[in-house]
Write an enzyme that holds these catalytic residues in place. Sequence first.
Site, mmCIF file in Angstrom:
data_model
loop_
_atom_site.group_PDB
_atom_site.id
_atom_site.type_symbol
_atom_site.label_atom_id
_atom_site.label_comp_id
_atom_site.label_asym_id
_atom_site.label_seq_id
_atom_site.Cartn_x
_atom_site.Cartn_y
_atom_site.Cartn_z
ATOM 1 C CD GLU A 41 39.715 -54.023 85.637
ATOM 2 O OE1 GLU A 41 39.177 -53.505 86.649
ATOM 3 O OE2 GLU A 41 40.846 -54.541 85.655
ATOM 4 C CE LYS A 110 44.194 -53.419 86.750
ATOM 5 N NZ LYS A 110 42.983 -54.149 87.225
ATOM 6 C CB CYS A 142 40.946 -51.066 87.812
ATOM 7 S SG CYS A 142 39.901 -51.392 89.263
#
Lengths: 264, 264
Positions: A41, A110, A142
């Site tokens: 990330e 995200k 994540c």
Amino acid sequence: MRIAIAQCTPHHANKQENLNMITRYLHRAKEQKAELVIFPELVLTGYSIGNQLETIAEEIDGPSLQFIQQACHELQIFALISFPEKNGNAYHISSALIQDDGSIAGVYRKTHLFSAEAHYFTAGNEWPVFTTKLGNIGVMICYDLEFPEVTRLLRLNGADMVLVNTANMEPYERYQHIYMQSRAMENEIPLVICNRLGQEDNLKFFGHSMAVNHEGDILLQLDSEEALRIVDVSLHETRDPELNYARRLHESVRGALLNCLHHE
Amino acid sequence: MRIAIAQCTPHHANKQENLNMITRYLHRAKEQKAELVIFPELVLTGYSIGNQLETIAEEIDGPSLQFIQQACHELQIFALISFPEKNGNAYHISSALIQDDGSIAGVYRKTHLFSAEAHYFTAGNEWPVFTTKLGNIGVMICYDLEFPEVTRLLRLNGADMVLVNTANMEPYERYQHIYMQSRAMENEIPLVICNRLGQEDNLKFFGHSMAVNHEGDILLQLDSEEALRIVDVSLHETRDPELNYARRLHESVRGALLNCLHHE
């Protein structure tokens, strides 16, 4: 599919150093005949860059991605690159899937922002799947892994596998391990995660990047060392006909999730 | 909450023997100061009774449940009893949560039918949570555990914990282990599962009943022995404020799942 996991420590707020590092990893991956390289990330900038977004974030057609696209084209290799995306007045934590011809297959933004991220970034609202010559690839970032709905949405949207960029910190090691296996098993698809190393402020990132097959078997698991590691992942293994989760999910729930996919 | 897990082998198609067995376990659990006893899926009849539903299934107010309600009342103990339910012209795989005053707090009807079950049974369409003096309890049955949406729906509906009756067979041991931990972690609530033993036709049920807390730590795990085992489960441990999954689930997804709860 031969995937290279680039478990590395991004240089904090130094895009040029990170572009150099990314290029080195792309070359090493190509030498080992990898078809795709997955990075952690925000590999382009490091993690704690919320206060610098105005100067450090880039649009999808910004110079940093263009530089990497050129490298991918020259090396004939795919790369999944996470970066802070400027999108009008908003910023996203995004990942671009760059193809071996230098084109961008698509960008994922995200959808679940962790902790202080929401102070700086806007959450995405879409769960796209990218059709490539390597297969139909879903991406998440994540904290998204911790919500089973995200992998499910990607699976219902046609993903044959899911790639995860992450900057996961202590003490969440066990969460990453269990969730990786569970998401693969409950969707009957392989997952590959690349987690970063290093420390920023009080955040210590633990690595433990891994690949699991569609039954949750661990194909590869790293410790906490800087490494480029290769793993062969099969996207079309025979599934257990008794499970068939994506099909047997209760119709009202499946319908509700499909509405999320098609809602703009 | 002090829970007794009754990991046992139901007598196939013999309700009277199973009522005797259930009563013995209730007494043993009470002696060990358990407040609730969880039994496996279809403990009243055994698993492979699809062809006998017309004669073996009972309505919620049928004689077998009434008998167990009376025993729970006398012993002042809760029990989660799974049975084949007759409901008009339909049959469900159901579980009744009987309270220590002999009343039924509610009935859950399995929403995900495994393999040949769908030939005989109708899937439930609701994910109720039962408010009791022990806490807000959600129930699911066997294959339901394998769909993360079920535990999530129960959590969004207010469950403080989830109890699972199951008749899980080889070779799905690892699936049960991983899913139990993942469901607990991703919903930040404890889960307790009671899986049966024994064999019916070619199905070999492996036990491995367990309890996990809201962080997926294994509080108790059985092997494959007949046993009544006690575990203390806390429903109100402090949660990690950074996770907070039920609240931070993407609003469009959360809204879609809430609609499933309130649909009909």
